[in-house]
Motif scaffolding. Structure first.
Motif, PDB file in Angstrom:
ATOM      1  N   VAL A   1      90.276  46.662   3.770  1.00 52.22           N
ATOM      2  CA  VAL A   1      89.622  46.060   2.601  1.00 52.22           C
ATOM      3  C   VAL A   1      88.527  45.090   3.047  1.00 52.22           C
ATOM      4  N   LEU A   2      88.852  44.218   4.009  1.00 43.50           N
ATOM      5  CA  LEU A   2      87.886  43.217   4.484  1.00 43.50           C
ATOM      6  C   LEU A   2      86.689  43.877   5.174  1.00 43.50           C
ATOM      7  N   PHE A   3      86.966  44.851   6.025  1.00 45.97           N
ATOM      8  CA  PHE A   3      85.911  45.534   6.781  1.00 45.97           C
ATOM      9  C   PHE A   3      84.934  46.238   5.830  1.00 45.97           C
ATOM     10  N   THR A   4      85.497  46.919   4.831  1.00 44.29           N
ATOM     11  CA  THR A   4      84.652  47.662   3.884  1.00 44.29           C
ATOM     12  C   THR A   4      83.816  46.717   3.032  1.00 44.29           C
ATOM     13  N   ALA A   5      84.425  45.616   2.561  1.00 51.88           N
ATOM     14  CA  ALA A   5      83.692  44.630   1.753  1.00 51.88           C
ATOM     15  C   ALA A   5      82.565  43.994   2.564  1.00 51.88           C
ATOM     16  N   ALA A   6      82.844  43.666   3.839  1.00 50.09           N
ATOM     17  CA  ALA A   6      81.815  43.072   4.711  1.00 50.09           C
ATOM     18  C   ALA A   6      80.683  44.057   4.979  1.00 50.09           C
ATOM     19  N   SER A   7      80.993  45.358   5.031  1.00 46.18           N
ATOM     20  CA  SER A   7      79.954  46.379   5.219  1.00 46.18           C
ATOM     21  C   SER A   7      78.956  46.348   4.066  1.00 46.18           C
ATOM     22  N   VAL A   8      79.485  46.162   2.842  1.00 45.22           N
ATOM     23  CA  VAL A   8      78.613  46.078   1.659  1.00 45.22           C
ATOM     24  C   VAL A   8      77.695  44.854   1.777  1.00 45.22           C
ATOM     25  N   LEU A   9      78.248  43.720   2.235  1.00 50.40           N
ATOM     26  CA  LEU A   9      77.436  42.513   2.416  1.00 50.40           C
ATOM     27  C   LEU A   9      76.338  42.744   3.463  1.00 50.40           C
ATOM     28  N   CYS A  10      76.673  43.442   4.553  1.00 48.46           N
ATOM     29  CA  CYS A  10      75.664  43.758   5.586  1.00 48.46           C
ATOM     30  C   CYS A  10      74.514  44.557   4.979  1.00 48.46           C
ATOM     31  N   GLY A  11      74.867  45.529   4.142  1.00 48.71           N
ATOM     32  CA  GLY A  11      73.852  46.365   3.505  1.00 48.71           C
ATOM     33  C   GLY A  11      72.962  45.587   2.550  1.00 48.71           C
ATOM     34  N   ALA A  12      73.486  44.466   2.034  1.00 46.83           N
ATOM     35  CA  ALA A  12      72.723  43.655   1.071  1.00 46.83           C
ATOM     36  C   ALA A  12      71.893  42.560   1.739  1.00 46.83           C
ATOM     37  N   ALA A  13      71.951  42.464   3.070  1.00 43.54           N
ATOM     38  CA  ALA A  13      71.285  41.363   3.788  1.00 43.54           C
ATOM     39  C   ALA A  13      69.765  41.383   3.592  1.00 43.54           C
ATOM     40  N   ASN A  14      69.191  40.195   3.361  1.00 50.09           N
ATOM     41  CA  ASN A  14      67.740  40.064   3.193  1.00 50.09           C
ATOM     42  C   ASN A  14      67.065  39.361   4.372  1.00 50.09           C
ATOM     43  N   ASP A  15      67.863  38.817   5.288  1.00 46.99           N
ATOM     44  CA  ASP A  15      67.282  38.250   6.508  1.00 46.99           C
ATOM     45  C   ASP A  15      68.291  38.402   7.640  1.00 46.99           C
ATOM     46  N   MET A  16      67.810  38.188   8.869  1.00 43.08           N
ATOM     47  CA  MET A  16      68.645  38.432  10.036  1.00 43.08           C
ATOM     48  C   MET A  16      69.853  37.507  10.099  1.00 43.08           C
ATOM     49  N   LEU A  17      69.689  36.251   9.696  1.00 47.77           N
ATOM     50  CA  LEU A  17      70.804  35.305   9.759  1.00 47.77           C
ATOM     51  C   LEU A  17      71.942  35.758   8.848  1.00 47.77           C
ATOM     52  N   PHE A  18      71.603  36.192   7.623  1.00 40.67           N
ATOM     53  CA  PHE A  18      72.629  36.688   6.695  1.00 40.67           C
ATOM     54  C   PHE A  18      73.338  37.903   7.295  1.00 40.67           C
ATOM     55  N   LEU A  19      72.555  38.802   7.911  1.00 36.32           N
ATOM     56  CA  LEU A  19      73.132  39.999   8.528  1.00 36.32           C
ATOM     57  C   LEU A  19      74.084  39.616   9.655  1.00 36.32           C
TER      58      LEU A  19
END
Length: 530
Positions: free
Chosen positions: A94-112
């Motif tokens: 669950v955590l890994f999949t949710a974090a993958s979605v956040l990675c895909g939504a990143a708008n800058d390198m620090l967020f990624l």
């Protein structure tokens, strides 16, 4: 709760065939989730960095994931030993999949980088618990090696598809899609694990356990400071801040060692490091991780940035590396139980990995693609011989009591090696590339363009290249020659980094002699199952 009887023990597995098959399908999908993420992201990474404009954080996209994984793997490896692994496997998916979605939504390198760190926590939970489910289900190592072919196949499918899929998605749907591809795989793995993986736990671990939070904090401080030290030293030299990082690393490592000797349920059982066989295997895990991750993360940059291949073409050249990890694992499973000295597979594996790194070091833009792919095949087969054997040898040596933590530590130490390898290679590449580009621009009186060419992303982003070439032509400079000089600087820098990885692989061949002779033996399962 049902106790499985001796009827199943004779076959070396705690469940009948059908239940074993369905449970292994669940674990295989989990393996696929982690493997797919690593290979897809590796191919897409140069493009991601090019769009988000932050090459100084290139290594951190890999190392933030590795750093948080390294810390969480032993924590959950230990918890799984005590409370059973199934709840942690479910939470990690669950955590890994949710974090993958956040990675895909990143708008800058620090967020990624931060989202990758969160993904690493999920990945660490997965590795710390899912991998140790297999010896729980199949205590007999001969039976286990046969069943591990399923996991190797899942790993192979993900690795076979990963680089090409990463290149294809990046080229046609944008780099964000490489993270969203984890969603369907995550849901599939969640279904199978929830439904079919039994909740196994060891009888001797039914008592309550105090969590070793001081140990976890000290591990985080020691590894975090070590990571920063490795990153900053080549860029800034020995400054007071860099020296302080090394001092904090040393002090926290010393404090960790002394604390773990006294704590009853230590997250890092010190007695395991006193075992000569385990200590030798742990050392090889660190060295193997160094070479493996250096090759996995910097070969795509060499092919895309250095040789000018498209993401799709670079993915095709990298594919044999990851596919043959699986083929090597399957071949290894057939051989290692039949030969008198299973340790020989480690020598052969590390030698092939060294040859692969050397092949990447001598690779040139004009080199035929089949030859480049042959070098990748050698690395894949080598890793296929090394990785499963390190795991099985460590499980054999550690015994039932430390099975989960030994498996987890092996994965952790491989990641620590990878963290040091990617950080060291990354700092070498950044430093040497910038130096080479500055020299080329100075020779042509074009220092003004260093801000645009000092970042290797310019070698990947075709649109920015076109704009830069137009500006250079207007100013009377030969832009094509300067870009070619930049490519040569990047190739030279990556070659030096991979040469270090090759030396480390050669050292691993030498270190393999320290592993005492391992005999693949049969054992009886003693577990409870819900």
């Amino acid at each position: 709760m049902a106790v499985h009887t001796a009827a199943h023990h004779s076959s070396g597995q705690v469940l009948p065939f059908r239940e074993s098959l369905l449970a292994m399908l669940g674990i295989s999908f989990v393996t696929m989730l982690v493997a797919l993420d690593q290979t897809v992201v590796g191919t897409a990474l140069p493009t991601i960095v090019s769009e988000l404009k932050g090459f100084e954080l290139y290594a951190w996209v890999a190392t933030s994931y590795l750093l948080t994984s390294v810390i969480t793997v032993p924590i959950f490896g230990r918890l799984g030993d005590y409370y059973g692994r199934k709840p942690f496997v479910i939470a990690s998916i669950v955590l890994f999949t949710a974090a993958s979605v956040l990675c895909g939504a990143a708008n800058d390198m620090l967020f990624l980088v931060l989202a990758r760190g969160l993904q690493g926590i999920g990945g660490g939970m997965l590795v710390g618990t899912a991998f140790a489910c297999i010896p729980d289900l199949f205590p007999d190592s001969v039976v286990r090696l046969r069943w591990q072919v399923m996991m190797s196949s899942a790993f192979g499918i993900a690795n076979a598809v990963g680089p090409s899929l990463g290149g294809f998605l990046t080229q046609y749907y944008g780099w964000r899609s490489v993270f969203y591809v984890n969603l369907p795989v995550g849901l599939l793995s969640l279904f199978f694990v929830w439904r079919y993986l039994p909740h196994l736990r060891h009888i001797e671990h039914r008592g309550k356990m105090r969590l070793d939070w001081p140990g976890a904090v000290l591990i985080a401080v020691a590894l975090g400071c070590l990571q920063l030290f490795v990153e900053l030293l080549p860029k800034h030299g020995v400054t007071p801040g860099v020296a302080a990082l090394l001092a904090v690393t040393a002090v926290s490592a010393w404090a960790l060692w002394n604390w773990e000797k006294r704590f009853e349920h230590a997250i890092l059982p010190v007695d395991m490091f006193r075992n000569k066989a385990l200590a030798a295997l742990f050392t090889l895990a660190v060295l193997g991780g160094f070479s493996m991750f250096s090759l996995l993360f910097y070969a795509p940059l060499l092919f895309q940035g250095g040789f000018g291949l498209s993401p799709k073409d670079a993915g095709l050249v990298i594919t044999p590396l990851v596919v043959f990890i699986t083929i090597g694992s399957i071949v290894n499973g057939r051989i290692v139980t039949r030969i008198r000295n299973p340790n020989a597979m480690l020598y052969v594996g590390f030698a092939l990995l060294a040859l692969s790194c050397l092949g990447a070091v001598i690779a040139t833009h004009s080199m035929p693609r089949p030859l480049l792919m042959t070098f990748m095949v050698l690395g894949g087969v080598g890793l296929g011989f090394v990785m499963p054997n390190l795991t099985v040898f460590a499980q054999q040596t550690a015994g039932r009591e430390h099975l989960g933590i030994a498996t987890a530590l092996l994965q952790s130490l491989r990641m620590i090696g990878g963290m040091i390898g990617t950080a060291l290679t990354g700092t070498l590449v950044t430093h040497m590339y910038a130096s080479g580009v500055r020299n080329a621009l100075s020779a042509d009186g074009a220092e003004h363009w260093f801000s645009q060419m000092g970042d290797p992303q310019i070698l990947i982003n075709r649109d920015e290249q076109g704009t830069l070439l137009g500006q250079l032509a207007q100013a009377g400079h030969n832009g094509a020659a300067l870009l070619e000089a930049a490519r040569e600087s990047l190739v030279g820098a990556i070659h030096v980094g991979l040469a270090v990885a090759a030396v480390v692989a050669v050292v691993s061949v030498w270190q393999s002699r320290r592993v005492p002779h391992v005999k693949i033996r049969r054992v009886e399962p003693v577990v409870h199952a819900d």
